[in-house]
Design a protein around this motif. Sequence first.
Motif, PDB file in Angstrom:
ATOM      1  N   GLN A  33       0.811  -1.226   0.000  1.00  0.00           N
ATOM      2  CA  GLN A  33       0.000   0.000   0.000  1.00  0.00           C
ATOM      3  C   GLN A  33       0.845   1.278   0.000  1.00  0.00           C
ATOM      4  N   GLY A  59     -11.301  -1.421  -0.068  1.00  0.00           N
ATOM      5  CA  GLY A  59     -10.482  -2.364  -0.810  1.00  0.00           C
ATOM      6  C   GLY A  59     -10.892  -3.796  -0.531  1.00  0.00           C
ATOM      7  N   LYS A 166      -5.169  -1.551  -2.520  1.00  0.00           N
ATOM      8  CA  LYS A 166      -5.060  -2.497  -3.629  1.00  0.00           C
ATOM      9  C   LYS A 166      -4.733  -3.896  -3.098  1.00  0.00           C
TER      10      LYS A 166
END
Length: 438
Positions: A33, A59, A166
């Motif tokens: 991250q 996320g 992500k």
Amino acid sequence: MDLFDYMRSNTMEKESPLASRMRPSSLDQVVGQKHIIGKDKLLYRAIKADKLGSVIFYGPPGTGKTTLAKVIASTTKADFRQINATVAGKKDMEEVVKSAKDSMGMYGRRTILFVDEIHRFNKSQQDYLLPFVEDGTLILIGATTENPYFEVNGALLSRSRIFELKALEQEDIKELIRRAVYDTEKGMGSYNAEIHEDAVEFLADAAGGDARAALNAVELGVLTTDRGSDGKIHIDLKVAQECIQKRAMRYDKDGDNHYDTISAFIKSMRGSDPDASVYYLARMLYAGEDIKFIARRIMIHAAEDVGMADPQALVVASSAAQAAERVGMPEAQIILAQAVIYVATAPKSNSVAAAIGEAAEAVKNEKIMPVPVHLQDRHYKGAGKLGHGEGYQYPHDYPDHYVKQQYLPDNMIGRRFYHMSDQGYERNIQEFMAFLKK
């Protein structure tokens, strides 16, 4: 905290799952991250300076949303409270608000409220928090796997900064796996285990960016594997495969992954890429997507993006839909794959979709004129006496079964809605129409 709370806390810390024990206590220990917590990034600076405003962490599972909240809890001077939206009710929120007001009033100390699974709160629950976030009584940290623009009230969103996490890279997952196996303080290091490199590779790949899935597999492997002759627990490839038998798939039928995958599926067929098309088909089937839903998308695509360039595409798609439903899985995947590959490799034309779209706009926005008299039905009672159908020329009575006459209403004469491409069978149509009207 009384003695019982202290003992309970210690027991939970020791007995909690590995993924929970391995959570870092500082920003510098967080893996991955870097796009939001790199040292030059806003979130990193805000946490370090203890100047965090309300935020939403969004996320996939296992990417560190709760981890970041815990790091903030360990670094902030503000009071930190946590609730889970799946079990918390209004009473829980009222208690947090009362405590926050007391803390601000008596000590001038702010309160950070971490709401895990915030998308589980209904509108009235989210509305309850709004005035306290707005006046600074609470600093909100929300965590969600769902798109916050769909699931979180606009008023709360406007007062929060959204950070998208992500899926972790494979190298990040590998680092966490090794740390979990050999770390004696938080990990499984005291078990004297050893993980083979091919097992690390496999688990990092199979976890699909979900750190929790990888760490759960490591814990299961260490706890259930017998020691070797050397006294060590060996986590080899076979053990790793047994511990994570099915690859993690981030796919929620009501969430982003569903829409993103079906979008990629359609765009790959439209882009005439059979390999990508069948890959996204496989992803949807693996995740348990309804075969009827997939079949409908193939039929729509066959009409919308192939159209008259290959009229058989819709026939193939429709037949596949019927056959797949009758046969069922797993054989239905072959039937759907055949339809997908046929449609993906067919010549493309969106002329049909454009024609009906243009015609619909004309109907909606332009004056509706009567059907030309010679096209009107003369068979219902009294129609013939009114002259309906008079002057109609029957095309089969003429050479090539064609005769030029007016078909559109008077105000539409000369309008074209179907603009043929030169792709596939549509080229033949274009040539035939030019022959008739020469």
